[in-house]
Design a protein around this motif. Structure first.
Motif, PDB file in Angstrom:
ATOM      1  N   LEU A 300     -12.671  -5.095  -4.237  1.00 37.65           N
ATOM      2  CA  LEU A 300     -11.472  -4.814  -4.571  1.00 37.65           C
ATOM      3  C   LEU A 300     -10.950  -6.280  -5.180  1.00 37.65           C
ATOM      4  CD1 LEU A 300     -10.308  -1.877  -2.508  1.00 37.65           C
ATOM      5  CD2 LEU A 300     -11.181  -1.832  -5.007  1.00 37.65           C
ATOM      6  N   GLY A 301     -10.326  -6.495  -6.185  1.00 34.19           N
ATOM      7  CA  GLY A 301      -9.442  -7.950  -6.322  1.00 34.19           C
ATOM      8  C   GLY A 301     -10.761  -8.817  -6.911  1.00 34.19           C
ATOM      9  N   ASP A 302     -10.291  -9.773  -7.588  1.00 36.43           N
ATOM     10  CA  ASP A 302     -11.054 -10.942  -8.126  1.00 36.43           C
ATOM     11  C   ASP A 302     -10.075 -12.244  -8.345  1.00 36.43           C
ATOM     12  OD1 ASP A 302      -9.989 -10.837 -10.796  1.00 36.43           O
ATOM     13  OD2 ASP A 302     -11.294  -9.136 -11.162  1.00 36.43           O
ATOM     14  N   PRO A 303     -10.642 -13.288  -8.734  1.00 38.30           N
ATOM     15  CA  PRO A 303      -9.809 -14.392  -8.765  1.00 38.30           C
ATOM     16  C   PRO A 303      -8.783 -14.355  -9.999  1.00 38.30           C
ATOM     17  CG  PRO A 303     -12.245 -15.176  -8.998  1.00 38.30           C
ATOM     18  CD  PRO A 303     -12.099 -13.494  -8.956  1.00 38.30           C
ATOM     19  N   LYS A 304      -8.794 -13.425 -10.598  1.00 34.62           N
ATOM     20  CA  LYS A 304      -7.717 -13.175 -11.725  1.00 34.62           C
ATOM     21  C   LYS A 304      -6.976 -12.001 -11.491  1.00 34.62           C
ATOM     22  CE  LYS A 304      -9.970 -15.557 -15.547  1.00 34.62           C
ATOM     23  NZ  LYS A 304     -10.650 -15.547 -16.934  1.00 34.62           N
ATOM     24  N   ASN A 305      -7.452 -11.150 -10.289  1.00 27.80           N
ATOM     25  CA  ASN A 305      -6.476  -9.771 -10.328  1.00 27.80           C
ATOM     26  C   ASN A 305      -6.354  -9.700  -8.727  1.00 27.80           C
ATOM     27  OD1 ASN A 305      -6.385  -8.648 -12.890  1.00 27.80           O
ATOM     28  ND2 ASN A 305      -8.553  -9.173 -12.674  1.00 27.80           N
ATOM     29  N   ALA A 306      -5.139  -9.570  -8.199  1.00 34.69           N
ATOM     30  CA  ALA A 306      -4.832  -9.277  -6.718  1.00 34.69           C
ATOM     31  C   ALA A 306      -5.338  -7.840  -6.449  1.00 34.69           C
ATOM     32  CB  ALA A 306      -3.441  -9.806  -6.482  1.00 34.69           C
ATOM     33  N   PRO A 307      -5.759  -7.562  -5.188  1.00 33.02           N
ATOM     34  CA  PRO A 307      -6.092  -6.053  -4.977  1.00 33.02           C
ATOM     35  C   PRO A 307      -4.604  -5.691  -4.452  1.00 33.02           C
ATOM     36  CG  PRO A 307      -6.732  -7.763  -3.156  1.00 33.02           C
ATOM     37  CD  PRO A 307      -6.194  -8.416  -4.255  1.00 33.02           C
ATOM     38  N   SER A 308      -4.839  -4.359  -4.211  1.00 33.76           N
ATOM     39  CA  SER A 308      -3.452  -3.742  -3.859  1.00 33.76           C
ATOM     40  C   SER A 308      -3.888  -2.702  -2.478  1.00 33.76           C
ATOM     41  CB  SER A 308      -2.718  -2.838  -4.684  1.00 33.76           C
ATOM     42  OG  SER A 308      -3.642  -1.543  -4.669  1.00 33.76           O
ATOM     43  N   ALA A 309      -3.070  -2.810  -1.455  1.00 33.11           N
ATOM     44  CA  ALA A 309      -3.250  -2.036  -0.331  1.00 33.11           C
ATOM     45  C   ALA A 309      -3.647  -0.828  -0.600  1.00 33.11           C
ATOM     46  CB  ALA A 309      -2.224  -2.392   0.739  1.00 33.11           C
ATOM     47  N   ASP A 310      -2.684   0.046  -1.678  1.00 36.33           N
ATOM     48  CA  ASP A 310      -3.071   1.330  -2.016  1.00 36.33           C
ATOM     49  C   ASP A 310      -4.491   1.459  -2.475  1.00 36.33           C
ATOM     50  OD1 ASP A 310      -0.503   1.989  -1.450  1.00 36.33           O
ATOM     51  OD2 ASP A 310       0.347   1.813  -3.388  1.00 36.33           O
ATOM     52  N   ALA A 311      -4.995   0.620  -3.288  1.00 33.82           N
ATOM     53  CA  ALA A 311      -6.381   0.878  -3.637  1.00 33.82           C
ATOM     54  C   ALA A 311      -7.232   0.803  -2.585  1.00 33.82           C
ATOM     55  CB  ALA A 311      -6.562  -0.201  -4.732  1.00 33.82           C
ATOM     56  N   VAL A 312      -7.112  -0.222  -1.831  1.00 28.00           N
ATOM     57  CA  VAL A 312      -8.016  -0.128  -0.420  1.00 28.00           C
ATOM     58  C   VAL A 312      -7.965   0.958   0.307  1.00 28.00           C
ATOM     59  CG1 VAL A 312      -8.440  -1.432   1.665  1.00 28.00           C
ATOM     60  CG2 VAL A 312      -7.496  -2.714  -0.356  1.00 28.00           C
ATOM     61  N   VAL A 313      -6.931   1.441   0.400  1.00 25.65           N
ATOM     62  CA  VAL A 313      -6.901   2.978   1.317  1.00 25.65           C
ATOM     63  C   VAL A 313      -7.472   4.251   0.377  1.00 25.65           C
ATOM     64  CG1 VAL A 313      -5.330   4.595   2.264  1.00 25.65           C
ATOM     65  CG2 VAL A 313      -4.803   2.180   2.701  1.00 25.65           C
ATOM     66  N   ASP A 314      -7.293   4.014  -0.836  1.00 23.06           N
ATOM     67  CA  ASP A 314      -7.795   5.261  -1.769  1.00 23.06           C
ATOM     68  C   ASP A 314      -9.270   5.167  -1.593  1.00 23.06           C
ATOM     69  OD1 ASP A 314      -5.114   6.085  -2.208  1.00 23.06           O
ATOM     70  OD2 ASP A 314      -5.101   5.153  -4.125  1.00 23.06           O
ATOM     71  N   LEU A 315      -9.577   3.902  -1.720  1.00 26.65           N
ATOM     72  CA  LEU A 315     -11.093   3.747  -1.702  1.00 26.65           C
ATOM     73  C   LEU A 315     -11.831   4.313  -0.237  1.00 26.65           C
ATOM     74  CD1 LEU A 315     -13.884   2.922  -2.906  1.00 26.65           C
ATOM     75  CD2 LEU A 315     -13.347   0.584  -1.915  1.00 26.65           C
ATOM     76  N   LEU A 316     -11.121   3.846   0.739  1.00 27.50           N
ATOM     77  CA  LEU A 316     -11.772   4.200   1.953  1.00 27.50           C
ATOM     78  C   LEU A 316     -11.563   5.723   2.552  1.00 27.50           C
ATOM     79  CD1 LEU A 316     -10.248   1.230   4.163  1.00 27.50           C
ATOM     80  CD2 LEU A 316     -12.663   1.472   3.293  1.00 27.50           C
ATOM     81  N   GLY A 342       0.346  -7.253   5.641  1.00 26.27           N
ATOM     82  CA  GLY A 342       0.612  -5.775   5.183  1.00 26.27           C
ATOM     83  C   GLY A 342      -0.246  -4.621   4.764  1.00 26.27           C
ATOM     84  N   LEU A 343      -1.585  -5.329   4.851  1.00 29.32           N
ATOM     85  CA  LEU A 343      -2.773  -4.387   4.686  1.00 29.32           C
ATOM     86  C   LEU A 343      -3.331  -3.655   6.069  1.00 29.32           C
ATOM     87  CD1 LEU A 343      -5.187  -2.909   3.422  1.00 29.32           C
ATOM     88  CD2 LEU A 343      -6.417  -4.901   3.584  1.00 29.32           C
ATOM     89  N   LEU A 344      -3.003  -4.586   7.233  1.00 30.72           N
ATOM     90  CA  LEU A 344      -3.640  -4.087   8.534  1.00 30.72           C
ATOM     91  C   LEU A 344      -2.834  -2.923   8.967  1.00 30.72           C
ATOM     92  CD1 LEU A 344      -3.981  -7.661  10.235  1.00 30.72           C
ATOM     93  CD2 LEU A 344      -5.664  -6.005   9.713  1.00 30.72           C
ATOM     94  N   PRO A 345      -1.542  -2.729   8.855  1.00 28.34           N
ATOM     95  CA  PRO A 345      -0.779  -1.649   9.530  1.00 28.34           C
ATOM     96  C   PRO A 345      -1.506  -0.293   8.730  1.00 28.34           C
ATOM     97  CG  PRO A 345       0.841  -3.274   9.066  1.00 28.34           C
ATOM     98  CD  PRO A 345      -0.441  -3.745   8.752  1.00 28.34           C
ATOM     99  N   ARG A 346      -1.784  -0.569   7.315  1.00 29.82           N
ATOM    100  CA  ARG A 346      -2.276   0.573   6.705  1.00 29.82           C
ATOM    101  C   ARG A 346      -3.606   0.998   7.031  1.00 29.82           C
ATOM    102  NH1 ARG A 346       0.029   1.219   1.371  1.00 29.82           N
ATOM    103  NH2 ARG A 346      -1.013   3.058   1.316  1.00 29.82           N
ATOM    104  N   LEU A 347      -4.428   0.092   7.323  1.00 34.56           N
ATOM    105  CA  LEU A 347      -5.675   0.295   8.103  1.00 34.56           C
ATOM    106  C   LEU A 347      -5.417   0.821   9.478  1.00 34.56           C
ATOM    107  CD1 LEU A 347      -7.729  -2.829   7.228  1.00 34.56           C
ATOM    108  CD2 LEU A 347      -7.674  -0.679   5.959  1.00 34.56           C
ATOM    109  N   GLN A 348      -4.443   0.660  10.139  1.00 35.83           N
ATOM    110  CA  GLN A 348      -4.332   1.331  11.565  1.00 35.83           C
ATOM    111  C   GLN A 348      -4.114   2.838  11.325  1.00 35.83           C
ATOM    112  OE1 GLN A 348      -1.481  -2.119  12.784  1.00 35.83           O
ATOM    113  NE2 GLN A 348      -2.246  -1.402  14.803  1.00 35.83           N
TER     114      GLN A 348
END
Length: 585
Positions: A300-316, A342-348
C-alpha cells in the motif's frame, strides 16, 4: 488476549445425554462477558439441535451437520456450505435396508454397521461423497467437508484467525477442527487417540471439563499451555550443534540490529516468509520502500502516492487475512514518523478486536521510534502483540521499545558491540559469556533475553524468495548527499554526484577511463552497493568484476551495468544531461 474464541463440540463435550447443565451454561455466559466469541461445532442436524439446546443463543455461530451448515443464532439465518447429495441417494440406501436414516440440509446419516452398504451405493451412483464416523454414527457428506472447513467459514464471518481460537472435543470427527486451531483441548472422556493429539486434556469430563477450560481462559488466557504449543513456533535457524532455534509466535518482541549490509533484510524476509507459511498475519511499516516487491505482502503506497491508515486496516480485516507492506516513500521524510504514530493505534485497536495482525514489523525503527518518541509508551509494549523492530542503531531507538525487546538478533560486523550498545541504551546488564564473534553470511548472534543462556551463533534459514532490493528508492529515488556516490577520479578533479542507481549508470558512461578504473580498483563501487544501496549480492558481483585481471574499462562498465540491471528495474528514459560530466563540475 491471545484466544478470542472458544470452539466446542456438543455431544460428549459440552452436553451429557444431549443436555447442557447449569454450571456449564453459567461458564459460557461468563466467557461471553469477557468479549470472546463462542462457536458451537457439532455433527447434529440443525432442527434437532434447536430442540435439545435452548442455550443456542449464547453462541455467535453454530457449525452444524459436521461442517456442512452454518447458522447465525442472532438472526436465525442458516447457510449451506456444500451441495447436498441427490434425493435418490437416500432412497437407494433405504432400498438396501439401511436404516434408520436422517437427512439434513446437506448431511445424510445412519449408524454402524451400514457403512459397507453406504460405500457400495456411493460407488454405484458415482457420487463424490465421504463417510465420517462418530461413536457409531455414520455421516455421509460431500468430499472435503468436515468440522474444520465449517469452522473456517464461521471464523471468516467473525473476522477471526484459527490462531486465536481454542477448540475442545471428544470424538473421531473432532480431529480436524481441533487440529486447525492454535490450541487443542480434549475432555477427559475423549477417545484416547484424540487425547494423544491434544495440547491439554482436562481433568473433568464433558461439561465439567469445558468449565475447567473456561476457568483457565479467564485466569491467564491459557498462558501455562504455551510450552506445549511448540508446533506453532517459527523456525529461525540452527545453532552450532545443529539444533533448531525457534521463536514463539505470540507475545514476542524481536529486534534485528547491526551494520548496513549485514543481512538484516535477508534475515527478516526469511522469517516473514515462514510466518506467512504458518498463516500468521503481519504488517510491515516500511519507511524507505524496502519491501515494495516482497511478493508475500500486498503493498500500500508508492513513491508518488501516500498510503492511508484506513486502507491498511481495510486490507488487514479482509477474510483472506492478507499480509500488508505499508510503503511510506510517498510521504515526506520528516512526516513519516507522524504517519506511523497515527497508524499504530489503529493496529492496536484491530488487534484487540480480531487478534490480527499477529506481527507488526517496523523497519528503520530508529527513525520511526527515536529516543524522543512522543507516542511512547502508550503504543508499546503490550499493545502491538508480537513485533519485529529493524534498525542499524539500537541505541537511537526509544527506551520503551528497547525495554520491551526479549530477543535481540545482532548481525553484520561487531555483533557483540551491537549487543553492548543495546544494553547501554536499555539499561540492561551485559549478558554473561559474551565473546567476540565473526559472523558469516546468513548468520546472527542471537540473545534470548528471558532465557539463562549466553548469546549464541545461529545460521538462519534463507527464504525461498528474494526481495527485489529497495525497488524505486535505489533505482530512481534520492539517497541524499551523505549516501550518494561521488565520481572524483584519481586526482579529485570531479565531484559528480550519483544520488541513485539510474544516475550512477549514466555518469559511469560519461566519466573518463582513469576515473572509472580508479573507483573500480579501490573497491568504491562494491562498498557503495553494500553500505548505502544495501545489496550484498550486487556488492559481491562488483568485487568479482574488480578482481578480474585484464578487464578493460569498457568491459567492466558493461559488466557493472549488467549486474545492476539484473537486480533492478530502471526507467527507460535516461536523464538528458547525465552523460556529460562537464555539466556536473
Amino acid at each position: 488476549m491471545r484466544y478470542l474464541a472458544l470452539a466446542t463440540d456438543y455431544d460428549g463435550t459440552l452436553a451429557h445425554d444431549g443436555r447442557v447443565d447449569e454450571p456449564t451454561r453459567e461458564a459460557l455466559r461468563r466467557l461471553k462477558e469477557t468479549g470472546r466469541k463462542l462457536i458451537l461445532v457439532t455433527g447434529r442436524e440443525l432442527d434437532e439441535l434447536l430442540e435439545v439446546c435452548p442455550e443456542i443463543g449464547l453462541f455467535d455461530r453454530v457449525v452444524a451437520e459436521n461442517g456442512a451448515l452454518l447458522y447465525r443464532p442472532d438472526g436465525r439465518e442458516e447457510k449451506a456450505l456444500a451441495t447436498p447429495p441427490p434425493p435418490e441417494f437416500a432412497e437407494r440406501l433405504k432400498e438396501r435396508g439401511v436404516g434408520p436414516i436422517s437427512v439434513g440440509r446437506v448431511i445424510v446419516a445412519t449408524w454402524e454397521p451400514h457403512q459397507a452398504a453406504v460405500l457400495d451405493v456411493v460407488r454405484e451412483m458415482g457420487l463424490e461423497l465421504q463417510v465420517i464416523f462418530n461413536k457409531g454414527a455414520v455421516m455421509i457428506l460431500p468430499s472435503g467437508v468436515n468440522k474444520a472447513t465449517g469452522l473456517d467459514a464461521a471464523l471468516r464471518e467473525l473476522m477471526l484467525s484459527p490462531h486465536n481460537v481454542v477448540a475442545v472435543g471428544d470424538a473421531e470427527n473432532d480431529h480436524a477442527f481441533l487440529g486447525s486451531c492454535e490450541c487443542a483441548v480434549a475432555v477427559s472422556n475423549a477417545l484416547d487417540m484424540l487425547k494423544e493429539r491434544a495440547d491439554w486434556t482436562t481433568p473433568g469430563a464433558r461439561g465439567e471439563g469445558v468449565v475447567e477450560l473456561i476457568e483457565a481462559l479467564e485466569a491467564n488466557d491459557l498462558a501455562e499451555l504455551e510450552p506445549r504449543l511448540g508446533r506453532h513456533h517459527i523456525l529461525l535457524g540452527h545453532d552450532d550443534e545443529g539444533g533448531e532455534v525457534r521463536v514463539a509466535p505470540y507475545g514476542r518482541r524481536v529486534m534485528v540490529a547491526g551494520t548496513s549490509g549485514g543481512g538484516k533484510s535477508t534475515l527478516t524476509t526469511g522469517f516473514l516468509e515462514r510466518l506467512a507459511e504458518a498463516r500468521y498475519q503481519f504488517v510491515i511499516i516500511d519507511p524507505e520502500g524496502d519491501y515494495t516487491d516482497f511478493e508475500l505482502a500486498v503493498t500500500l503506497g508508492d513513491p508518488k502516492n501516500a498510503p492511508s491508515a484506513d486502507a491498511v486496516v481495510d486490507l488487514l480485516v479482509k477474510p483472506e487475512a492478507q499480509d500488508a507492506s505499508v510503503n511510506l516513500l510517498g510521504i515526506p521524510l520528516a512526516d513519516r514518523p507522524a504517519f506511523s504514530d497515527g497508524l499504530l493505534p489503529r493496529l492496536q485497536e484491530l488487534l484487540a478486536k480480531t487478534g490480527r495482525p499477529h506481527w507488526t514489523v517496523v523497519d528503520e525503527a530508529h527513525h520511526l521510534m527515536p529516543r524522543a518518541w512522543t507516542l511512547a509508551p502508550a503504543a508499546l509494549p503490550s499493545g502491538l502483540g508480537s513485533a519485529l523492530f529493524i534498525t542499524v542503531h539500537p541505541d537511537s531507538v526509544a527506551s520503551s521499545v528497547l525495554e520491551a525487546v526479549d530477543i535481540l538478533l545482532a548481525v553484520g560486523k561487531d555483533p557483540e558491540g551491537t549487543i553492548r550498545r543495546f544494553c547501554e541504551a536499555s539499561g540492561r546488564a551485559m549478558p554473561a559469556g559474551l565473546e567476540p564473534v565473526d559472523l558469516g553470511r546468513g548468520e546472527t548472534l542471537a540473545w534470548f533475553i528471558r532465557e539463562d543462556r549466553a548469546p549464541f551463533r545461529v545460521k538462519t534459514v534463507a527464504g525461498k524468495s528474494e526481495l527485489r532490493r529497495h525497488g524505486r528508492k535505489y533505482a530512481e529515488g534520492n539517497l541524499g548527499p551523505d549516501r550518494s556516490f561521488y565520481f572524483r577520479g584519481p586526482e579529485g578533479r570531479f565531484n559528480l554526484r550519483a544520488q541513485n542507481l539510474q544516475l550512477f549508470l549514466q555518469l559511469a558512461e560519461g566519466v573518463d577511463d582513469p576515473t572509472w578504473l580508479h573507483h573500480l580498483q579501490q573497491g568504491d563501487y562494491a562498498r557503495w552497493f553494500r553500505e548505502e544501496v544495501k545489496n550484498d549480492e550486487l556488492a559481491e558481483a562488483a568485487g568479482r568484476i574488480a578482481a578480474e585481471p585484464g578487464l578493460s574499462a569498457a568491459d567492466s562498465r558493461a559488466r557493472i551495468r549488467e549486474a545492476v540491471e539484473e537486480r533492478y528495474t530502471l526507467p527507460a528514459e535516461p536523464a538528458e544531461s547525465a552523460t556529460d560530466p562537464s555539466k556536473f563540475g
